[in-house]
Every structure is written in structure tokens, then in C-alpha cells.
Design a protein around this motif. Structure first.
Motif, short mmCIF file in Angstrom:
data_model
loop_
_atom_site.label_atom_id
_atom_site.label_comp_id
_atom_site.label_asym_id
_atom_site.label_seq_id
_atom_site.Cartn_x
_atom_site.Cartn_y
_atom_site.Cartn_z
N LYS A 187 -0.36 -14.16 11.63
CA LYS A 187 0.98 -14.04 12.01
C LYS A 187 1.42 -15.45 12.01
CE LYS A 187 3.33 -10.05 13.61
NZ LYS A 187 4.01 -9.49 14.80
N TYR A 242 2.70 -19.19 14.21
CA TYR A 242 2.59 -19.32 15.34
C TYR A 242 3.22 -20.97 15.21
CZ TYR A 242 -1.76 -21.14 15.97
OH TYR A 242 -3.33 -21.81 15.58
N ASN A 275 -1.45 -9.91 12.81
CA ASN A 275 -1.05 -8.63 12.57
C ASN A 275 -0.83 -7.43 12.68
OD1 ASN A 275 1.37 -7.11 11.22
ND2 ASN A 275 1.30 -8.53 9.21
N SER A 287 3.64 -3.86 6.89
CA SER A 287 2.59 -5.07 7.65
C SER A 287 0.77 -5.17 7.72
CB SER A 287 2.52 -4.41 9.23
OG SER A 287 1.65 -2.95 9.84
#
Length: 602
Positions: free
Chosen positions: A583, A585, A601, A422
Motif C-alpha cells: 500500500k 505510505y 494489502n 484487494s
């Protein structure tokens, strides 16, 4: 009393007459089916062993249904069979009205009987092919074999011809004989040739071959003396155009997904009988006032872009489960994207790795530099999981910086986000596999050589590949710059012009500089160059200007790599900067509030 009795006798008579009419109608239907069965037996004979062996794995039977009612049956030809899906060419009569106009009917269910007698679902891929053809796709079947129309034969006068079909109920392969029409130049109104092969409706879309099994074309049923067929060379041209169109759509997959979903959802809505009354019209007027999302903001405390449950249920329908959505779900999973929860005509996937940046219209100096540097800019993607089920973890850009002749290996500079779990964790992805898309669009395996999480830098080695133009890193002040990137799936090179600002980046790494070059996530790890073609830094992603790590710092990191110091071992002694990324979506226009937020993130 007498009138009541007469009325009763009259009603009983009406009921008996109604039953008699139903019996007559049933008898007529049975007679029609019997007549068609007799006609079929007179026209068709079972295909011989030699041709059956050759074509068995390439011919399927199809049926379309309006609800539970059969609409049409046809035969189809396998023209493509890949791990993604199988493409079947057939007649448009399968999904069209019965009149001469053949208007496309939305919402029909399609079933296919495969050579192994398995019945599977199918859906329309191309409904606008010329010569009254359509393309139906279904899930991959390893037992199928494709037919190549590029090797089709030109039919001569008096050539023996065989029209082939597969029966939907029995699965048998059948044939009927004929010859070209007396006038070989005679064509129907849609540009198709005619033969004397008498076929039934379910022979529509079946192949027309010569006795040696060479493809001549595809049959189409028509209620007239001759049977029209599309010549093989014309089919080959149509398929090549359709393939080019599909490849272009795949290059812009996520940009075109919303329109494909909209068409599918509209078809489902029509099938379910949604008339869109006053309530729906009023709702559309209200929803149309909801603005499109503007620039994304990095706000760690912002909620995720969702509504409360009541509003979800009122506005949005659940994501359906069918053949098309299964294919989309499989693609999303393999690309590491979240699956949709709801169905909305304008839905789209935000913050994905396929979004392009820049423009095709550049200044002449920028165009020259982009062309020069394109030979050293590559795209990379990392995957994790089992060998049989790899899921993509990340995708970004890199630049070739060195070729080692002793090992025939090229080194690629990119972002360590490619391999880290990450944005702020000091861990490498498990079961890592790296693929590199070269400028030639060839995709090869790369290997993680070195990485530095403090500056978010990684070096990937590509064995047995030589970069003829490795990039040159320079430490020099710049004002006008050019950000370069490459999309992993399409291989498309991207460029955005801009200038260096004096602003500071909020990521925590004090050495980062900011440019006005606007990039997307696909440009992470890509080079930022001056107008001499020298690399002056490596790009990262933010919505408020584009951060980049100057070449001066990159060269220090590379020297530490070359000194073979264990970079990973020393990372814990360095301050770890945060490298936040949005992220992916799903954005649902009919369900979002006025504000736009993004998941981070963390």
C-alpha cells in the motif's frame, strides 16, 4: 530631595517628548497616506464600462503580508483557470525586497481580492520567471476568465496606452493614460520597454492595453520617469516555457513533491523564527546517520513504518494546514493516496502508481522492440465514488490484443487488480469507472468485459477505438525478455530488460514464472515480450524478481472468455491465489528507524 524632583521633571519631559514624537510620526504617516491617495486620484480614473466588462473577470488585486504587517500590494492577470487551480501573473515586487536586487522573501502570506470581492489565499508557483514576474496560484474560481498573451499587439510610437489595476480595498478597476517612450527601442536594464503611464505601486503587475482593449504587456512599478512594461509576446514565451516545465513536473509529480515540500517547510521554519541552534544541529547530525530505505520487503507480520508517539512528537512537526497543503491534500485524495500526518523536509510517498521503471538507455534490439510495441501498450486507471467526486482505486498497464471490426471495439488485456477490491478478495469495486490512456496520450472511457480472479486477468473493451497493431501472444520458451509499461498520468512508455529465471513465485499461483526485469506498480498488467515483439506473458509486481503469467495460461483464459462462459460464476470453484501489493505510505527520513517495512494489502 531637589535632585529627585529634577530627575522626576526630566523623566516627565522625556515621556512628553516621546509622545510628541509618536504624534509627529503618526501625522507624517497620515500625510504620506494622504499624499499617496491624492497622487492616486490624480493618476488614476475609474475604468470605462466597455473595458471594465472585457477585463473585470481577468484582473485581481493581491497583497502580501509579513505576519500581520502589509508588505506590498499589486495587480494580477489571470493566465490560467482550471479545476485544479487558478494561476495569476504579477510583479515580483509582491514577494521581494524593495531594493533593485529584488531578492525573494520566504514566508510571506498572500491574499487575493477577486472580482466578486471575495478574498482568498494564494501561494507562489513560479518565483524565477524572467522580467521580474512571478506566478501566484489559488483555488479554482469559475467566475474568472483568462487573458491570452499570444494575441498581444506590438506597440507603435504615439499609440495611446492604458495601464489598468484593481484596488485591493475597494475592488474597483482603475486606469491611467500614457504613450510609449519617445524612443521605442529604449529598454530598461531588464529588457523591458518603457511607457509614460504614471502608475502607483499597486498597479505593478497590471495589464497594459490599447484603447480597443488589446493586450500590449504587463506593467511594473519603478521609481523613475517612465514605467517599464514586459511586452506581450515575451510574456507568452515565458508562459509557454513555464507550462512545459510544469507539465514535466506533473509527469514526475511524486518524485518532485518532496523537494517542493522541503522548500515550503523551510520557508515556514524561517517564518516561525527557527534558528536551528546547537540542539537542532546535533539532531540533524544524528538523523543524517539514518540510512535511506532499501528494497521493500513483503512481510505480513512486519509493523507499519511509524515511530512511537513520543519519538514522533520529538522529531516531527504536524502536517500544516494552508493553501499549498490543501492543494496537495486534494490531489492525494483524488489519486487514492493517504494524507501526510507529519511534515518532514525529505518526506516522500512510497509505493505509488507514478513511479517509473527501466531506463532510457536500452540496447538497440530492446529500443526497436519498445518503439514497435509502444503503439499497443496502454495505461489504465479505475475509479470509484460519486460522479462528482471520483477517487482513483488502481492504476496499471495493459496491452491491446484484438480489434473487433463489427463493433469497432478494441480489447485490452490487463490485471484484474484494476477492478478487484484487494489482492485476495473475490469482489469488484463498487461504482466502477475505467479510464484508458492511449499511446497518443488521449484518455477515453473503457468497460470491464471479462475477468478471472484465479489468474488475476481482466479484459477491458474500448468502444470506437481501433488499435492498428494488436499484440500477438505466443507460447514459446524464452531466456532474454523485455518488460513494458506505461504511466497513467504522464503516458510515458517504460521498458526494462531482463532474463527468465527458474525460480518459483511465492504468490500461490503455480503457473507463474519469474524474470529479472525490475518493474514498479505502474507496470502491473503490462506485457513481457521476446525480442521478436511477441507477448510471452503478463507482468505482476514483487520486489524479489518480477512474476509473470505465461501466454499459454492467458490464452486458455481468453478462450474461456470467448466461449462466453460466466467466468465470475465459476470462480468460487477455483483456488483463489493471493496477489499481495504494498500500500502507498509516507516515508519520513527524520522519523524512521533503521529498518524499512511496508504495509501490505491484506
Amino acid at each position: 530631595m531637589l535632585r529627585v524632583k529634577r530627575r522626576a521633571r526630566y523623566l516627565n519631559g522625556q515621556q512628553k517628548n516621546g509622545k510628541s514624537l509618536k504624534k509627529v510620526s503618526s501625522i507624517l504617516t497620515d500625510c504620506k497616506d494622504t499624499a499617496e491617495s491624492i497622487e492616486q486620484k490624480l493618476c488614476w480614473t475609474e475604468l470605462g464600462q466597455e473595458l471594465a466588462t472585457k477585463f473585470s473577470a481577468s484582473i485581481v488585486s493581491l497583497a502580501s503580508y509579513d505576519g500581520d504587517k502589509l508588505h506590498y500590494k499589486s495587480t494580477g492577470i489571470v493566465v490560467e483557470n482550471s479545476l485544479r487551480n487558478t494561476s495569476i501573473l504579477t510583479s515580483s515586487a509582491l514577494v521581494s525586497t524593495s531594493d533593485s536586487g529584488r531578492r525573494f522573501i520566504f514566508g510571506l502570506k498572500i491574499k487575493l481580492r477577486l472580482p466578486n470581492n471575495q478574498v482568498v489565499d494564494g501561494w507562489i508557483q513560479h518565483s524565477v520567471l524572467p522580467f521580474s514576474m512571478v506566478m501566484v496560484v489559488t483555488t479554482y474560481s469559475p467566475d474568472l476568465r483568462t487573458v491570452c498573451f499570444s494575441n498581444s499587439v506590438q506597440v507603435q510610437r504615439h499609440t495611446d496606452l492604458l495601464a489598468l489595476k484593481r484596488c485591493f480595498q475597494s475592488g474597483k478597476l482603475m486606469q491611467t493614460h500614457g504613450v510609449p517612450s519617445d524612443d521605442p527601442s529604449k529598454i530598461d536594464s531588464k529588457g523591458r520597454m518603457l511607457s509614460t503611464c504614471k502608475i502607483t505601486m499597486d498597479g505593478s503587475g497590471g495589464p497594459l492595453v490599447d484603447p480597443d482593449g488589446n493586450i500590449a504587456g504587463m506593467n511594473d512599478y519603478h521609481d523613475q520617469e517612465g514605467t517599464p512594461y514586459v511586452q506581450g509576446n515575451k510574456i507568452d514565451e515565458c508562459l509557454r516555457v513555464a507550462r512545459i516545465s510544469r507539465e514535466e513536473m506533473q509527469r514526475n509529480y511524486w518524485q518532485n513533491l518532496s523537494s517542493a515540500l522541503r522548500r515550503h517547510l523551510e520557508g515556514s521554519s524561517n517564518q516561525n523564527g527557527c534558528s536551528g541552534g546547537n540542539e537542532n544541529n546535533n539532531q540533524k547530525q544524528v538523523l543524517s546517520s539514518i540510512p535511506e530505505p532499501q528494497a521493500l520487503e513483503f512481510n505480513e507480520d512486519a509493523p507499519t513504518p511509524e515511530l512511537i508517539d513520543d519519538e514522533h512528537k520529538r522529531v516531527l512537526a504536524p502536517w500544516p494546514s494552508n493553501g499549498l497543503t490543501k492543494m496537495i491534500n486534494d490531489q492525494l485524495k483524488s489519486d487514492g493516496y493517504p494524507l501526510p500526518v507529519y511534515a518532514d523536509g525529505g518526506m516522500r510517498l512510497e509505493a505509488n502508481f507514478e513511479e517509473k521503471f527501466g531506463t532510457d538507455i536500452l540496447s538497440e534490439p530492446a529500443r526497436r522492440i519498445t518503439l514497435k510495441m509502444s503503439r499497443s501498450v496502454v495505461a489504465l486507471a479505475s475509479f470509484n465514488g460519486d460522479l462528482m467526486l471520483l477517487a482513483r482505486h488502481f492504476a496499471c498497464t495493459g496491452v491491446c490484443i484484438e480489434f473487433d471490426g463489427s463493433t469497432s471495439t478494441t480489447r485490452v488485456l490487463t490485471s484484474a487488480s484494476l477492478v478487484r477490491t484487494s489482492g485476495d478478495e473475490n469482489e469488484i469495486v463498487d461504482n466502477l469507472e475505467i479510464k484508458v490512456c492511449l499511446p497518443s496520450e488521449l484518455c477515453i472511457i473503457g468497460k470491464l468485459e471479462k475477468y478471472d480472479f484465479c489468474y488475476n486477468v481482466a479484459v477491458i473493451s474500448i468502444p470506437m477505438f481501433r488499435s492498428n497493431r494488436p499484440a500477438i501472444l505466443v507460447d514459446a520458451p524464452q531466456t532474454e525478455v523485455l518488460a513494458l509499461g506505461r504511466v497513467f498520468k504522464s503516458g510515458k512508455i517504460m521498458a526494462a530488460e531482463g532474463s527468465v529465471t527458474g525460480e518459483r513465485c511465492k504468490f500461490g499461483c503455480k503457473e507463474l514464472k519469474i524474470s529479472t526485469c525490475k518493474i514498479t506498480k505502474a507496470g502491473i498488467g503490462g506485457p513481457i515480450v521476446d525480442f521478436k515483439g511477441n507477448v510471452v506473458g503478463m507482468n505482476f509486481y514483487d520486489t524479489e524478481g518480477t512474476p509473470y503469467l505465461p501466454s499459454k495460461i492467458i490464452m486458455k483464459v481468453l478462450r474461456s472468455f470467448d466461449a462466453e462462459r460466466p467466468v465470475a460464476a465459476g470462480i468460487t470453484k477455483k483456488p483463489i491465489s493471493r496477489w499481495p501489493l504494498p500500500k502507498p505510505y509516507w516515508y519520513y527520513p527524520s522519523g524512521h528507524r533503521h529498518r524499512t517495512v511496508v504495509r501490505l494489502n491484506q
